[in-house]
Scaffold this motif. Structure first.
Motif, PDB file in Angstrom:
ATOM      1  N   ALA A  49      34.867  47.064  37.989  1.00  0.00           N
ATOM      2  CA  ALA A  49      35.886  47.884  38.139  1.00  0.00           C
ATOM      3  C   ALA A  49      37.239  47.156  38.698  1.00  0.00           C
ATOM      4  O   ALA A  49      37.096  46.258  39.725  1.00  0.00           O
ATOM      5  CB  ALA A  49      35.651  49.124  39.059  1.00  0.00           C
ATOM      6  N   GLY A  50      38.342  47.253  38.089  1.00  0.00           N
ATOM      7  CA  GLY A  50      39.553  46.700  38.566  1.00  0.00           C
ATOM      8  C   GLY A  50      40.023  45.387  37.758  1.00  0.00           C
ATOM      9  O   GLY A  50      41.209  45.023  37.674  1.00  0.00           O
ATOM     10  N   LEU A  51      38.827  44.650  37.090  1.00  0.00           N
ATOM     11  CA  LEU A  51      39.200  43.553  36.024  1.00  0.00           C
ATOM     12  C   LEU A  51      39.099  43.606  34.813  1.00  0.00           C
ATOM     13  O   LEU A  51      39.486  42.869  33.954  1.00  0.00           O
ATOM     14  CB  LEU A  51      38.245  42.512  36.609  1.00  0.00           C
ATOM     15  CG  LEU A  51      38.217  42.062  37.926  1.00  0.00           C
ATOM     16  CD1 LEU A  51      37.261  40.726  38.284  1.00  0.00           C
ATOM     17  CD2 LEU A  51      39.730  41.302  38.161  1.00  0.00           C
ATOM     18  N   HIS A  85      40.775  36.322  45.902  1.00  0.00           N
ATOM     19  CA  HIS A  85      39.827  35.182  46.139  1.00  0.00           C
ATOM     20  C   HIS A  85      40.092  34.339  44.818  1.00  0.00           C
ATOM     21  O   HIS A  85      40.162  34.934  43.479  1.00  0.00           O
ATOM     22  CB  HIS A  85      38.351  35.407  46.186  1.00  0.00           C
ATOM     23  CG  HIS A  85      37.887  34.342  46.852  1.00  0.00           C
ATOM     24  ND1 HIS A  85      37.407  32.947  45.989  1.00  0.00           N
ATOM     25  CD2 HIS A  85      37.327  34.055  48.150  1.00  0.00           C
ATOM     26  CE1 HIS A  85      36.473  32.274  46.702  1.00  0.00           C
ATOM     27  NE2 HIS A  85      36.631  32.833  48.192  1.00  0.00           N
ATOM     28  N   ARG A  86      40.087  33.028  44.860  1.00  0.00           N
ATOM     29  CA  ARG A  86      40.300  32.293  43.500  1.00  0.00           C
ATOM     30  C   ARG A  86      38.959  32.405  42.737  1.00  0.00           C
ATOM     31  O   ARG A  86      39.037  32.245  41.511  1.00  0.00           O
ATOM     32  CB  ARG A  86      40.354  30.759  43.916  1.00  0.00           C
ATOM     33  CG  ARG A  86      39.352  30.129  44.796  1.00  0.00           C
ATOM     34  CD  ARG A  86      39.839  28.587  44.788  1.00  0.00           C
ATOM     35  NE  ARG A  86      38.673  28.037  46.038  1.00  0.00           N
ATOM     36  CZ  ARG A  86      39.048  28.037  47.158  1.00  0.00           C
ATOM     37  NH1 ARG A  86      40.140  28.461  47.763  1.00  0.00           N
ATOM     38  NH2 ARG A  86      38.115  27.577  48.051  1.00  0.00           N
ATOM     39  N   ASP A  87      37.883  32.837  43.269  1.00  0.00           N
ATOM     40  CA  ASP A  87      36.565  32.997  42.409  1.00  0.00           C
ATOM     41  C   ASP A  87      36.978  34.215  41.369  1.00  0.00           C
ATOM     42  O   ASP A  87      36.142  34.261  40.367  1.00  0.00           O
ATOM     43  CB  ASP A  87      35.363  33.227  43.187  1.00  0.00           C
ATOM     44  CG  ASP A  87      35.038  32.252  43.942  1.00  0.00           C
ATOM     45  OD1 ASP A  87      35.383  30.935  43.614  1.00  0.00           O
ATOM     46  OD2 ASP A  87      34.143  32.187  44.942  1.00  0.00           O
ATOM     47  N   ASP A  88      37.793  35.153  41.785  1.00  0.00           N
ATOM     48  CA  ASP A  88      38.103  36.151  40.911  1.00  0.00           C
ATOM     49  C   ASP A  88      38.792  35.960  39.536  1.00  0.00           C
ATOM     50  O   ASP A  88      38.630  36.708  38.681  1.00  0.00           O
ATOM     51  CB  ASP A  88      38.927  37.364  41.677  1.00  0.00           C
ATOM     52  CG  ASP A  88      38.126  37.818  42.885  1.00  0.00           C
ATOM     53  OD1 ASP A  88      37.070  38.124  42.938  1.00  0.00           O
ATOM     54  OD2 ASP A  88      39.044  37.986  44.027  1.00  0.00           O
ATOM     55  N   LEU A  89      39.117  34.621  39.554  1.00  0.00           N
ATOM     56  CA  LEU A  89      39.792  34.275  38.426  1.00  0.00           C
ATOM     57  C   LEU A  89      38.930  34.061  37.215  1.00  0.00           C
ATOM     58  O   LEU A  89      39.164  34.679  35.951  1.00  0.00           O
ATOM     59  CB  LEU A  89      40.389  32.842  38.383  1.00  0.00           C
ATOM     60  CG  LEU A  89      41.660  32.912  39.441  1.00  0.00           C
ATOM     61  CD1 LEU A  89      42.164  31.602  39.707  1.00  0.00           C
ATOM     62  CD2 LEU A  89      43.024  33.582  38.651  1.00  0.00           C
ATOM     63  N   ASP A  98      28.057  39.200  41.042  1.00  0.00           N
ATOM     64  CA  ASP A  98      29.106  38.156  41.419  1.00  0.00           C
ATOM     65  C   ASP A  98      30.050  38.210  42.957  1.00  0.00           C
ATOM     66  O   ASP A  98      30.629  37.279  43.235  1.00  0.00           O
ATOM     67  CB  ASP A  98      29.751  37.414  40.551  1.00  0.00           C
ATOM     68  CG  ASP A  98      29.311  36.948  39.265  1.00  0.00           C
ATOM     69  OD1 ASP A  98      28.043  36.461  39.178  1.00  0.00           O
ATOM     70  OD2 ASP A  98      29.427  37.587  38.017  1.00  0.00           O
ATOM     71  N   SER A  99      29.852  39.565  43.201  1.00  0.00           N
ATOM     72  CA  SER A  99      30.553  39.676  44.513  1.00  0.00           C
ATOM     73  C   SER A  99      29.885  39.623  45.911  1.00  0.00           C
ATOM     74  O   SER A  99      28.652  39.454  45.845  1.00  0.00           O
ATOM     75  CB  SER A  99      30.980  41.273  44.460  1.00  0.00           C
ATOM     76  OG  SER A  99      29.943  42.089  44.678  1.00  0.00           O
TER      77      SER A  99
END
Length: 420
Positions: A130-132, A152-156, A315-316
């Motif tokens: 959700a959101g991506l 967070h850069r991991d969200d990239l 992954d969160s």
């Protein structure tokens, strides 16, 4: 921008022709729900004192919109009806959710409305974070947002998998709730005094996201056990997601929790700021929602009443918390389980919680700086010549006031209904 115009190119309706300061840059804040509105408050405060900018608000239709009108009224904000807002052009729009933003005529900044991107959504055979997802970023085929804000850069990497064309618009900015809570941690004693906690009293915060698999989804089993905790040396505060209040109705939530409130359990209303309560807590009973994850910033052990694997982004940091925090057991008393999680936390889990908290944002303490820079770049303005500060949270009202307010509200409404 010298004048607002409607989407057909004509001049705007003369609704605000009486304005004293004209020719300002116009920022539209799209508030779908109370949760979204609270998150956006952390952004618009970065524009305060800038006489070059006029901020206006609008509230599109949404299933969980209850309370939005009260929130905006409390802010004292200028509110445009949704059907008027979508006919006008703005210099920038801010939103924390996708519903209806395809109709907004402005460069759009899309923000997450909670911690990180914790939840998975399944629609038919499709499962997405959700959101991506593309549905979230380009609803109804809208052009990509001017900026996709990430904590967070991991969200990239998640964005690259779900909607790679949005990567050039991504900005790793940070998390405002994380920063304000961290800035407020030294005020814990002051928050406890304001809440009315005495020396030696323990506070348990019971927090719930919304949905059938949340803590509140099993509230009928949890409520009797919470009453075990009520006593001279322990206080309990219940923080329920605003979508629960909106979906079921405030009267119904107060009715369900009325006996708990009469026994002294504080029922925190959806418009209240839950963050000082979380900071003041000695233990937290939670689930897979954002508030529980923010609890890892405090020094409180966490007991999970719910952690549905099918709803958690694997992954969160919420998934990491689900693997770390002890789970509520139906076979043992709640008091004994809280004692167990406290011993486990202070024995060896504290460092693990710290590692989980570090995954909330890769820009700790820098949200205000980064977000303001992004906003002013998109507005085409130079930033004000002063730092963008992160303020500590204000003191909360006493827990007793929330307990009495919950029962008084229910009794008043019940009495009105009985006499009708």
């Amino acid at each position: 921008m010298t004048a607002l115009r409607t989407c057909d190119g004509g001049p705007q309706p003369p609704a605000r022709e009486w304005l004293t300061l004209t020719g300002r840059k116009r920022v539209l804040v799209v508030v779908h729900t109370v949760t979204y509105g609270k998150r956006l408050q952390e952004v618009i405060c970065l524009l305060e004192s800038d006489l070059r900018i006029q901020v206006v608000f609008t509230a599109p239709p949404h299933p969980f919109s209850d309370g939005v009108a009260r929130l905006l009224e409390a802010l004292g904000s200028a509110v445009l009806p949704w059907d008027e807002a979508v006919r006008m052009e703005f210099d920038l729009a801010l939103a924390a959710g996708p519903r209806g933003v395809d109709q907004v005529r402005a460069p759009l900044v899309l923000l997450p409305h909670g911690a990180n991107f914790l939840k998975r959504v399944t629609e038919g055979t499709d499962t997405r974070v959700a959101g991506l997802g593309r549905q979230d970023l380009t609803p109804r085929g809208r052009a990509l947002p001017a900026a996709v804000v990430l904590p967070h850069r991991d969200d990239l990497s998640g964005l690259a998998d779900a909607c790679p064309e949005a990567l050039p618009r991504a900005s790793v900015v940070g998390d405002p709730v994380h920063d304000r809570m961290v800035a407020s941690l030294p005020r814990r004693r002051a928050y406890r005094r304001a809440l009315g906690l005495g020396k030696g009293q323990q506070l348990t915060a019971v927090v719930s996201t919304w949905g059938a698999h949340s803590s509140f989804g099993a509230i009928e089993a949890l409520l009797p056990r919470l009453l075990e905790l009520v006593g001279r040396n322990r206080r309990v505060a219940v923080l329920v997601h605003p979508n629960v209040w909106s979906g079921h109705g405030a009267w119904q939530v107060r009715a369900w929790l009325a006996q708990c409130a009469r026994r002294g359990i504080a029922v925190i209303p959806p418009e209240a700021d839950w963050r000082p309560v979380l900071i003041a807590a000695d233990t937290i009973i939670g689930d897979h929602g954002s508030v529980t994850l923010y609890g890892t910033l405090t020094d409180a052990p966490i007991l999970l009443a719910a952690s549905p694997e099918q709803e958690i982004n694997p992954d969160s940091p919420a998934a990491a918390l689900a693997r770390t925090a002890p789970a509520l057991s139906p076979a043992h008393s709640l008091k004994s389980q809280l004692a167990y999680v406290a011993a486990e936390y202070h024995g060896h889990q504290r460092e693990q919680y710290g590692d989980i908290a570090a995954r909330i944002t890769s820009e700790p303490g820098r949200f205000s700086r980064n977000m303001r820079r992004l906003l002013y770049r998109l507005l085409g303005l130079g930033q004000p010549a002063h730092p963008a500060r992160t303020r500590p949270l204000p003191l909360p009202p006493p827990l007793a006031r929330w307990s009495s307010a919950a029962t008084a509200g229910y009794d008043r409404d019940y009495g009105t209904g009985a006499s009708a």
